[in-house]
Write an enzyme that holds these catalytic residues in place. Sequence first.
Site, PDB file in Angstrom:
ATOM      1  N   ASP A 112      44.149  80.574  29.407  1.00 35.65           N
ATOM      2  CA  ASP A 112      44.673  81.797  28.656  1.00 35.65           C
ATOM      3  C   ASP A 112      46.127  81.901  28.684  1.00 35.65           C
ATOM      4  O   ASP A 112      46.864  82.481  28.018  1.00 35.65           O
ATOM      5  CB  ASP A 112      44.175  82.993  29.522  1.00 35.65           C
ATOM      6  CG  ASP A 112      42.511  82.952  29.419  1.00 35.65           C
ATOM      7  OD1 ASP A 112      41.964  82.952  28.507  1.00 35.65           O
ATOM      8  OD2 ASP A 112      41.854  83.246  30.475  1.00 35.65           O
ATOM      9  N   HIS A 226      33.847  81.697  36.808  1.00 36.37           N
ATOM     10  CA  HIS A 226      33.549  80.755  35.890  1.00 36.37           C
ATOM     11  C   HIS A 226      32.791  79.628  36.786  1.00 36.37           C
ATOM     12  O   HIS A 226      32.818  78.432  36.084  1.00 36.37           O
ATOM     13  CB  HIS A 226      34.736  79.990  35.185  1.00 36.37           C
ATOM     14  CG  HIS A 226      35.615  80.940  34.499  1.00 36.37           C
ATOM     15  ND1 HIS A 226      37.035  81.306  35.024  1.00 36.37           N
ATOM     16  CD2 HIS A 226      35.627  81.941  33.421  1.00 36.37           C
ATOM     17  CE1 HIS A 226      37.473  82.257  34.282  1.00 36.37           C
ATOM     18  NE2 HIS A 226      36.634  82.415  33.001  1.00 36.37           N
ATOM     19  N   ASP A 417       1.389  95.773  41.895  1.00 36.65           N
ATOM     20  CA  ASP A 417       2.429  95.172  42.269  1.00 36.65           C
ATOM     21  C   ASP A 417       2.627  95.039  43.920  1.00 36.65           C
ATOM     22  O   ASP A 417       3.519  94.926  44.274  1.00 36.65           O
ATOM     23  CB  ASP A 417       3.364  96.452  42.191  1.00 36.65           C
ATOM     24  CG  ASP A 417       3.040  97.833  42.844  1.00 36.65           C
ATOM     25  OD1 ASP A 417       2.011  97.599  43.258  1.00 36.65           O
ATOM     26  OD2 ASP A 417       3.664  98.836  42.706  1.00 36.65           O
ATOM     27  N   GLY A 418       1.375  94.843  44.436  1.00 34.56           N
ATOM     28  CA  GLY A 418       1.255  94.158  45.772  1.00 34.56           C
ATOM     29  C   GLY A 418       1.737  95.085  47.009  1.00 34.56           C
ATOM     30  O   GLY A 418       1.567  94.805  48.182  1.00 34.56           O
ATOM     31  N   SER A 463      -0.948 106.047  45.677  1.00 34.85           N
ATOM     32  CA  SER A 463      -1.932 106.160  46.918  1.00 34.85           C
ATOM     33  C   SER A 463      -1.571 107.235  47.917  1.00 34.85           C
ATOM     34  O   SER A 463      -2.376 108.188  48.249  1.00 34.85           O
ATOM     35  CB  SER A 463      -2.479 104.666  47.742  1.00 34.85           C
ATOM     36  OG  SER A 463      -2.854 103.948  46.414  1.00 34.85           O
ATOM     37  N   THR A 517     -10.390 102.904  39.896  1.00 32.03           N
ATOM     38  CA  THR A 517      -9.386 103.286  41.008  1.00 32.03           C
ATOM     39  C   THR A 517      -9.910 103.696  42.377  1.00 32.03           C
ATOM     40  O   THR A 517     -11.309 103.564  42.251  1.00 32.03           O
ATOM     41  CB  THR A 517      -8.738 104.813  40.443  1.00 32.03           C
ATOM     42  OG1 THR A 517      -9.857 105.802  40.306  1.00 32.03           O
ATOM     43  CG2 THR A 517      -8.455 104.495  38.821  1.00 32.03           C
TER      44      THR A 517
END
Length: 591
Positions: A112, A226, A417-418, A463, A517
């Site tokens: 640059d 970089h 999602d555990g 839940s 469910t």
Amino acid sequence: MQTKHFFSEPNHLVLTALHSLTITNPSVAFDPENKIVFRRPDGSSSKVSVISGGGSGHEPAFAGYVGKGLLTASVAGTIFASPSAEQVRKAVMECVNTDKGVLILIVNYTGDVLNFGMAAEMAKAAGIPIEFLAIGDDVGVGRKKGGKVGRRGIGGSVLVLKIAGALAELGASLEDVYRIARLTTTNLVSLGSSLDRVHIPGHEFSELSPGESVPADEVEVGMGIHNEPGSHRMKSTTLDELIRTMLLQLLDPTDQDRAYITHETEDSFVLLINNLGGLSTLELCGITNEVFIRLVRDYNITPVRTIQGTFLSSLNGLGFSISLLKLANTGLGPGRSMLELLDAPAEAVGWAAPIRMSTWANSSDIPVVLKKTKMAEEQPSNLKVDSALLKKTVSAGLKRLMDTEPLVTRFDTILGDGDCGVGLKRGAEAVLKLLEQTNLPDDMVVVMSKIAGVVENNMDGTSGAIYSIFLNSLVQGLRQQDAGSTSVVTSQKWAAALNYSLSALGKYTPAQIGDRTLLDALAPFCMVLMETHDVRAAVKAAREGTEATKYMKASLGRSVYVGGEEEWLGKVPDPGAYGLCEFLVGLAEAI
């Protein structure tokens, strides 16, 4: 290291990203041939033009800072590569007004410096008043290693662009804009750290230099934008230890290799926390808080401004940089201090510091006194219960549920999602603590109200919400069974109360039997108890309902989005139904 990208052709990616700025900011234009983004002429009086640029991959820098109050133009190279001198020359001589002169501001990297510097000399030879400054703010590479090259330019350089651009917008001379840009740079220090290196779209993994990734248990302190290495790597470190190390490199006056600024009691600082591109906003916010706290505690520095966001990235770099700007007197009078120039408005999509100066001026550390809202105490009822038996049976159910957490978690990892098992265990532990540490009254309504409150405060997620609604409704269902005279809670009264609670739950969830469910266990239990007043028969129905979920396709919840049904169909029950069923089994066995 993340090596997957939506774009596989890097040159096309750069061009389309630059073009997007004309969509998000109507005041700018784009020269695709030379990758120049510049402000459209608006008929206002001429001002010093401020030009920056560099390799792509640092977005929103630098093209994202083109706009009123900031840059006049920006010139882009390919990813991590400087634009050519000819590109820069065209930006200076063909895209901006040069009547009051041009200031070229770039970050200090060799390519640059050479290309922008060459263009500056060509413009100067053509009679254009021009100044050139390469911003160096990094302390990751000290004086010894930096040598003649000097400090690298990283995240803090954006503050220099902002201050210079705001001053130019006010009509200041080229001499003053250049001088204040230099003054800002000399009072600026930055340091970055990253958990890994970055991958360039369209490149093979092997094209990176040796040592492609940072090991999982290490962090690179001082990593450049970089992929350049920093001062060292820290192994198995905590965030607190990392921040302490980074601030020491930034502010230690005894470090002769890195002490670029001094710190006196009367000095004021601006703090910039910059995302290298790959951190979530959540994690960046946490980092900002930890840096701020340690600055105040260890260095007695309370920043007068704290700016956070993605300002100069390294593609999707998994790291951040800390920048500290010591405010110095510009000597330019009211309205032109460093702080006022930072606060000045800018119409550039990359500048994200929306808090106005007046809001900062009215900031206060005085704690806000919150309104005190006292919830009505649960009124006693005439429904009596054997508190010892209640504690024994409910505790047995809770312990069985806690023991089955690993299996519930495994099921939910396959189908969701555990978090289901952990949430159920957390709620069970809290209720068990209540039962073990509290002398329970023999009033069933009061006891159930306490349990509902504990669940509400300790279980989150879907839940947690379902159980909170159900248990709070159960309190009301029990109260409806209070005939006004002292009586024992029988299975008939429990059944009626549970049926009321099940109906109330139906107002807030469309879940029914067959939707896979926890209702597939809960609803059969309540209905059979209502019909038979037999707890064991109700538990048997809950178990059969849970077993049936193995063969159901989910209609609600995250399981709807999970594919691979052929792998788990007939094998994995609904996690929520399974967890509830285990609680009911444990409860029934203890009766």
